[in-house]
Design a protein around this motif. Structure first.
Motif, PDB file in Angstrom:
ATOM      1  N   ALA A  36       0.682  -1.033  -0.011  1.00  0.00           N
ATOM      2  CA  ALA A  36       0.021   0.271   0.046  1.00  0.00           C
ATOM      3  C   ALA A  36       0.824   1.346   0.057  1.00  0.00           C
ATOM      4  O   ALA A  36       0.580   2.150  -0.730  1.00  0.00           O
ATOM      5  N   ALA A  37       1.879   1.056   0.784  1.00  0.00           N
ATOM      6  CA  ALA A  37       2.542   2.370   0.751  1.00  0.00           C
ATOM      7  C   ALA A  37       3.681   2.638  -0.755  1.00  0.00           C
ATOM      8  O   ALA A  37       3.796   3.754  -0.982  1.00  0.00           O
ATOM      9  N   GLN A  38       3.955   1.613  -1.166  1.00  0.00           N
ATOM     10  CA  GLN A  38       4.526   1.594  -2.678  1.00  0.00           C
ATOM     11  C   GLN A  38       3.507   2.310  -3.557  1.00  0.00           C
ATOM     12  O   GLN A  38       3.888   3.154  -4.461  1.00  0.00           O
ATOM     13  N   ALA A  39       2.357   1.814  -3.376  1.00  0.00           N
ATOM     14  CA  ALA A  39       1.414   2.187  -4.349  1.00  0.00           C
ATOM     15  C   ALA A  39       0.878   3.828  -4.207  1.00  0.00           C
ATOM     16  O   ALA A  39       0.569   4.447  -5.062  1.00  0.00           O
ATOM     17  N   GLN A  40       0.809   3.912  -2.754  1.00  0.00           N
ATOM     18  CA  GLN A  40       0.567   5.454  -2.602  1.00  0.00           C
ATOM     19  C   GLN A  40       1.735   6.653  -2.955  1.00  0.00           C
ATOM     20  O   GLN A  40       1.539   7.467  -3.512  1.00  0.00           O
ATOM     21  N   GLN A  41       3.129   5.932  -2.995  1.00  0.00           N
ATOM     22  CA  GLN A  41       4.018   6.504  -3.394  1.00  0.00           C
ATOM     23  C   GLN A  41       3.956   6.849  -4.888  1.00  0.00           C
ATOM     24  O   GLN A  41       4.409   7.973  -5.323  1.00  0.00           O
ATOM     25  N   ALA A  42       3.591   5.945  -5.530  1.00  0.00           N
ATOM     26  CA  ALA A  42       3.427   5.891  -6.922  1.00  0.00           C
ATOM     27  C   ALA A  42       2.181   6.739  -7.231  1.00  0.00           C
ATOM     28  O   ALA A  42       1.817   7.061  -8.501  1.00  0.00           O
ATOM     29  N   GLY A  43       1.277   7.036  -6.571  1.00  0.00           N
ATOM     30  CA  GLY A  43      -0.046   7.673  -6.951  1.00  0.00           C
ATOM     31  C   GLY A  43      -0.955   6.854  -7.630  1.00  0.00           C
ATOM     32  O   GLY A  43      -1.698   7.125  -8.469  1.00  0.00           O
ATOM     33  N   THR A  44      -1.015   5.387  -7.032  1.00  0.00           N
ATOM     34  CA  THR A  44      -1.706   4.382  -7.634  1.00  0.00           C
ATOM     35  C   THR A  44      -2.630   3.545  -6.891  1.00  0.00           C
ATOM     36  O   THR A  44      -2.244   3.532  -5.813  1.00  0.00           O
ATOM     37  N   SER A  45      -3.677   2.744  -7.357  1.00  0.00           N
ATOM     38  CA  SER A  45      -4.142   1.843  -6.504  1.00  0.00           C
ATOM     39  C   SER A  45      -3.392   0.343  -6.967  1.00  0.00           C
ATOM     40  O   SER A  45      -2.357   0.266  -7.577  1.00  0.00           O
ATOM     41  N   TYR A  46      -3.808  -0.636  -6.063  1.00  0.00           N
ATOM     42  CA  TYR A  46      -2.992  -1.884  -6.286  1.00  0.00           C
ATOM     43  C   TYR A  46      -4.195  -3.058  -6.321  1.00  0.00           C
ATOM     44  O   TYR A  46      -5.089  -2.886  -5.762  1.00  0.00           O
ATOM     45  N   ARG A  47      -3.579  -4.229  -6.751  1.00  0.00           N
ATOM     46  CA  ARG A  47      -4.266  -5.307  -6.562  1.00  0.00           C
ATOM     47  C   ARG A  47      -3.481  -6.571  -6.340  1.00  0.00           C
ATOM     48  O   ARG A  47      -2.277  -6.700  -7.250  1.00  0.00           O
ATOM     49  N   ILE A  48      -3.555  -7.287  -5.362  1.00  0.00           N
ATOM     50  CA  ILE A  48      -2.595  -8.283  -4.706  1.00  0.00           C
ATOM     51  C   ILE A  48      -2.847  -9.396  -5.819  1.00  0.00           C
ATOM     52  O   ILE A  48      -4.071  -9.945  -6.084  1.00  0.00           O
ATOM     53  N   ILE A  49      -1.632  -9.881  -6.482  1.00  0.00           N
ATOM     54  CA  ILE A  49      -2.062 -11.013  -7.370  1.00  0.00           C
ATOM     55  C   ILE A  49      -1.411 -12.455  -6.837  1.00  0.00           C
ATOM     56  O   ILE A  49      -1.549 -13.484  -7.440  1.00  0.00           O
ATOM     57  N   GLU A  50      -0.438 -12.570  -5.582  1.00  0.00           N
ATOM     58  CA  GLU A  50       0.062 -13.359  -5.095  1.00  0.00           C
ATOM     59  C   GLU A  50       0.374 -13.234  -3.721  1.00  0.00           C
ATOM     60  O   GLU A  50       0.799 -12.147  -3.490  1.00  0.00           O
ATOM     61  N   ALA A  51       0.498 -14.218  -2.940  1.00  0.00           N
ATOM     62  CA  ALA A  51       0.623 -13.939  -1.651  1.00  0.00           C
ATOM     63  C   ALA A  51       1.056 -15.427  -1.100  1.00  0.00           C
ATOM     64  O   ALA A  51       0.549 -16.547  -1.410  1.00  0.00           O
ATOM     65  N   ASN A  52       2.250 -15.683  -0.459  1.00  0.00           N
ATOM     66  CA  ASN A  52       2.987 -17.043   0.111  1.00  0.00           C
ATOM     67  C   ASN A  52       3.208 -16.562   1.415  1.00  0.00           C
ATOM     68  O   ASN A  52       3.826 -15.592   1.835  1.00  0.00           O
ATOM     69  N   SER A  53       2.918 -17.575   2.288  1.00  0.00           N
ATOM     70  CA  SER A  53       3.195 -17.768   3.642  1.00  0.00           C
ATOM     71  C   SER A  53       3.984 -18.833   4.221  1.00  0.00           C
ATOM     72  O   SER A  53       3.558 -19.758   4.806  1.00  0.00           O
ATOM     73  N   ASN A  54       5.259 -18.806   3.974  1.00  0.00           N
ATOM     74  CA  ASN A  54       6.301 -19.885   4.503  1.00  0.00           C
ATOM     75  C   ASN A  54       7.247 -19.278   5.275  1.00  0.00           C
ATOM     76  O   ASN A  54       8.332 -18.853   4.699  1.00  0.00           O
ATOM     77  N   ASN A  55       7.140 -19.277   6.578  1.00  0.00           N
ATOM     78  CA  ASN A  55       8.088 -18.640   7.580  1.00  0.00           C
ATOM     79  C   ASN A  55       8.283 -16.919   7.215  1.00  0.00           C
ATOM     80  O   ASN A  55       9.371 -16.573   7.173  1.00  0.00           O
ATOM     81  N   GLY A  56       7.025 -16.408   6.939  1.00  0.00           N
ATOM     82  CA  GLY A  56       6.950 -15.015   6.750  1.00  0.00           C
ATOM     83  C   GLY A  56       5.955 -14.928   5.479  1.00  0.00           C
ATOM     84  O   GLY A  56       5.682 -15.994   4.885  1.00  0.00           O
ATOM     85  N   VAL A  57       6.002 -13.694   5.173  1.00  0.00           N
ATOM     86  CA  VAL A  57       4.626 -13.618   3.951  1.00  0.00           C
ATOM     87  C   VAL A  57       5.614 -12.904   2.743  1.00  0.00           C
ATOM     88  O   VAL A  57       6.448 -11.707   2.960  1.00  0.00           O
TER      89      VAL A  57
END
Length: 69
Positions: A40-61
């Motif tokens: 979200a911070a990266q998207a805000q810095q770029a002045g855009t919205s975002y859509r999560i396309i992948e998330a993986n949680s193995n010993n962290g995310v």
């Protein structure tokens, strides 16, 4: 035949143009919320919205998102 070539050229240019607007970003965190906050911070810095396309949680995310203008 000329109209088919013109149509194919328009389609090709449209795909190239659309691809130039999409940017992929990644972030890691201890939780899903922390990784998404970084996205979200990266998207805000770029002045855009975002859509999560992948998330993986193995010993962290690890999360990948596409920035949308």
């Amino acid at each position: 035949m000329k109209s088919i070539k013109t149509f194919a050229a328009v389609i090709a240019l449209s795909v190239v143009s659309f691809g130039s607007f999409a940017q992929t970003v990644t972030a890691t965190g201890a939780t899903i919320d922390s990784a998404e906050a970084k996205i979200a911070a990266q998207a805000q810095q770029a002045g855009t919205s975002y859509r999560i396309i992948e998330a993986n949680s193995n010993n962290g995310v690890h999360m990948t998102a596409q920035l949308i203008k």
